[in-house]
Design a protein around this motif. Sequence first.
Motif, PDB file in Angstrom:
ATOM      1  N   ARG A 181      -3.255   6.143 -15.436  1.00 18.59           N
ATOM      2  CA  ARG A 181      -3.695   5.909 -14.058  1.00 18.59           C
ATOM      3  C   ARG A 181      -3.014   4.721 -13.397  1.00 18.59           C
ATOM      4  O   ARG A 181      -3.287   4.422 -12.227  1.00 18.59           O
ATOM      5  CB  ARG A 181      -5.203   5.667 -14.061  1.00 18.59           C
ATOM      6  N   ILE A 182      -2.139   4.015 -14.095  1.00 13.18           N
ATOM      7  CA  ILE A 182      -1.775   2.661 -13.677  1.00 13.18           C
ATOM      8  C   ILE A 182      -0.442   2.537 -12.954  1.00 13.18           C
ATOM      9  O   ILE A 182      -0.143   1.474 -12.388  1.00 13.18           O
ATOM     10  CB  ILE A 182      -1.813   1.714 -14.903  1.00 13.18           C
ATOM     11  N   ALA A 183       0.388   3.555 -12.906  1.00 11.57           N
ATOM     12  CA  ALA A 183       1.704   3.404 -12.263  1.00 11.57           C
ATOM     13  C   ALA A 183       1.595   2.903 -10.823  1.00 11.57           C
ATOM     14  O   ALA A 183       2.407   2.059 -10.419  1.00 11.57           O
ATOM     15  CB  ALA A 183       2.478   4.717 -12.331  1.00 11.57           C
ATOM     16  N   PRO A 184       0.634   3.375 -10.007  1.00  8.28           N
ATOM     17  CA  PRO A 184       0.567   2.847  -8.639  1.00  8.28           C
ATOM     18  C   PRO A 184       0.351   1.343  -8.569  1.00  8.28           C
ATOM     19  O   PRO A 184       0.812   0.687  -7.626  1.00  8.28           O
ATOM     20  CB  PRO A 184      -0.609   3.621  -8.026  1.00  8.28           C
ATOM     21  N   LEU A 185      -0.337   0.776  -9.550  1.00  6.75           N
ATOM     22  CA  LEU A 185      -0.489  -0.679  -9.583  1.00  6.75           C
ATOM     23  C   LEU A 185       0.866  -1.344  -9.786  1.00  6.75           C
ATOM     24  O   LEU A 185       1.170  -2.369  -9.160  1.00  6.75           O
ATOM     25  CB  LEU A 185      -1.462  -1.085 -10.681  1.00  6.75           C
ATOM     26  N   GLY A 186       1.686  -0.775 -10.651  1.00 13.50           N
ATOM     27  CA  GLY A 186       3.026  -1.323 -10.832  1.00 13.50           C
ATOM     28  C   GLY A 186       3.826  -1.269  -9.552  1.00 13.50           C
ATOM     29  O   GLY A 186       4.548  -2.216  -9.207  1.00 13.50           O
ATOM     30  N   ALA A 187       3.701  -0.163  -8.806  1.00 13.68           N
ATOM     31  CA  ALA A 187       4.405  -0.053  -7.528  1.00 13.68           C
ATOM     32  C   ALA A 187       3.895  -1.093  -6.530  1.00 13.68           C
ATOM     33  O   ALA A 187       4.665  -1.643  -5.738  1.00 13.68           O
ATOM     34  CB  ALA A 187       4.229   1.357  -6.971  1.00 13.68           C
TER      35      ALA A 187
ATOM     36  N   PHE B  46       0.835  -1.205   0.000  1.00  9.31           N
ATOM     37  CA  PHE B  46       0.000   0.000   0.000  1.00  9.31           C
ATOM     38  C   PHE B  46       0.870   1.255   0.000  1.00  9.31           C
ATOM     39  O   PHE B  46       0.606   2.199  -0.750  1.00  9.31           O
ATOM     40  CB  PHE B  46      -0.930  -0.001   1.206  1.00  9.31           C
ATOM     41  N   HIS B  47       1.898   1.272   0.826  1.00 10.94           N
ATOM     42  CA  HIS B  47       2.733   2.473   0.918  1.00 10.94           C
ATOM     43  C   HIS B  47       3.483   2.731  -0.389  1.00 10.94           C
ATOM     44  O   HIS B  47       3.661   3.885  -0.788  1.00 10.94           O
ATOM     45  CB  HIS B  47       3.697   2.358   2.099  1.00 10.94           C
ATOM     46  N   ARG B  48       3.927   1.654  -1.066  1.00 10.17           N
ATOM     47  CA  ARG B  48       4.579   1.852  -2.367  1.00 10.17           C
ATOM     48  C   ARG B  48       3.589   2.419  -3.383  1.00 10.17           C
ATOM     49  O   ARG B  48       3.922   3.326  -4.152  1.00 10.17           O
ATOM     50  CB  ARG B  48       5.155   0.531  -2.864  1.00 10.17           C
ATOM     51  N   ALA B  49       2.385   1.861  -3.400  1.00  6.71           N
ATOM     52  CA  ALA B  49       1.376   2.359  -4.336  1.00  6.71           C
ATOM     53  C   ALA B  49       1.022   3.809  -4.026  1.00  6.71           C
ATOM     54  O   ALA B  49       0.840   4.624  -4.943  1.00  6.71           O
ATOM     55  CB  ALA B  49       0.125   1.481  -4.280  1.00  6.71           C
ATOM     56  N   LEU B  50       0.927   4.139  -2.746  1.00  6.46           N
ATOM     57  CA  LEU B  50       0.587   5.507  -2.365  1.00  6.46           C
ATOM     58  C   LEU B  50       1.702   6.478  -2.744  1.00  6.46           C
ATOM     59  O   LEU B  50       1.433   7.607  -3.190  1.00  6.46           O
ATOM     60  CB  LEU B  50       0.318   5.563  -0.863  1.00  6.46           C
ATOM     61  N   ALA B  51       2.951   6.059  -2.598  1.00  3.62           N
ATOM     62  CA  ALA B  51       4.065   6.920  -3.003  1.00  3.62           C
ATOM     63  C   ALA B  51       4.015   7.196  -4.498  1.00  3.62           C
ATOM     64  O   ALA B  51       4.211   8.340  -4.947  1.00  3.62           O
ATOM     65  CB  ALA B  51       5.396   6.266  -2.625  1.00  3.62           C
ATOM     66  N   SER B  52       3.739   6.155  -5.281  1.00  3.21           N
ATOM     67  CA  SER B  52       3.607   6.344  -6.723  1.00  3.21           C
ATOM     68  C   SER B  52       2.415   7.234  -7.043  1.00  3.21           C
ATOM     69  O   SER B  52       2.501   8.104  -7.930  1.00  3.21           O
ATOM     70  CB  SER B  52       3.452   4.983  -7.404  1.00  3.21           C
ATOM     71  N   LEU B  53       1.318   7.039  -6.339  1.00  2.13           N
ATOM     72  CA  LEU B  53       0.126   7.861  -6.565  1.00  2.13           C
ATOM     73  C   LEU B  53       0.423   9.332  -6.289  1.00  2.13           C
ATOM     74  O   LEU B  53      -0.016  10.212  -7.038  1.00  2.13           O
ATOM     75  CB  LEU B  53      -1.016   7.373  -5.674  1.00  2.13           C
ATOM     76  N   ARG B  54       1.151   9.606  -5.245  1.00  2.00           N
ATOM     77  CA  ARG B  54       1.502  11.007  -4.952  1.00  2.00           C
ATOM     78  C   ARG B  54       2.376  11.594  -6.057  1.00  2.00           C
ATOM     79  O   ARG B  54       2.197  12.743  -6.458  1.00  2.00           O
ATOM     80  CB  ARG B  54       2.208  11.081  -3.598  1.00  2.00           C
TER      81      ARG B  54
END
Length: 298
Positions: free
Chosen positions: A124-130, A6-14
Amino acid sequence: MTADRFHRALASLRGLAVGDALGSQFFVPANLPALKRRDLPPAPWQWTDDTEMACSVVAVLAAHGRVDQDALARSFAEHHDFDRGYGPAVGRMLRLIREGGDWRELAAALFKGQGSWGNGAAMRIAPLGAWYAGDPEQATHQAEISAYPTHQHREAVAGAMAVAAAAAVAAEADGAAVTRERLLDEVIPLVPRSAVQAGLRRARDMLDYDDATTVAAVLGCGRRTSAHDTVPFALWSAARHLGDYTGGFWTTASVGGDVDTTCAIVGGVIAAAGRGAPPAAWEEATEALPGWLPAAPD
């Protein structure tokens, strides 16, 4: 859901949100001189549909641990804000889904049954990769699934797969051992044969070019808002600026085109690795993420 994912995805989302919000400021003619000087426009910076849809991707991953297409389509429709700059075809489709329409039929019917080949599934998809750090194969599989609720054309799906794979590679071990060459070398074989893949091969051959304008002239920079006109340049820029969010943003924005989307992709990929976080002042100037996002686990 694991806290690390979750934290990796959130970092990418930010990182995605900052790139999206700051990039969108340069659609305002008055801000173009600032772009040439690499000066920041006045805050606050409001994000667009790129970030709003990426938030749904993260929310569904947090709730289900994977992409659930029905849940994702519902989230896209429920949180659709017309004023965020959605394309007319997708905006209409999301309204129909809210009214009870079947996303399978609606997405398949777009553009005379060809499906959309736009860059929306990729943006929209980079956070999924993270989320799938170090597992680009699974990232591409889940990205493919995630594209279909809105984008069913082969090129749009390939674009989403490429961005997710890039973010998964960048996020591996915090990206410390990932070179620009390795990033694209790992992504290209995971993308199905397509114009997107062909563009990525050209991007790999141009990694030693320093002139982003020349590269954009060859690869495209989103002016046609298609996946194959957007993703190769965005991943070229991300590969050249791993660990350097600021440099990646300015290089990407400087060539124009669909600036909010190219900068969202680049920002999301670079920020997937902790060493690529955006400057704190840029995050502070960016509109906060929506309150409906799930809270970070302990």
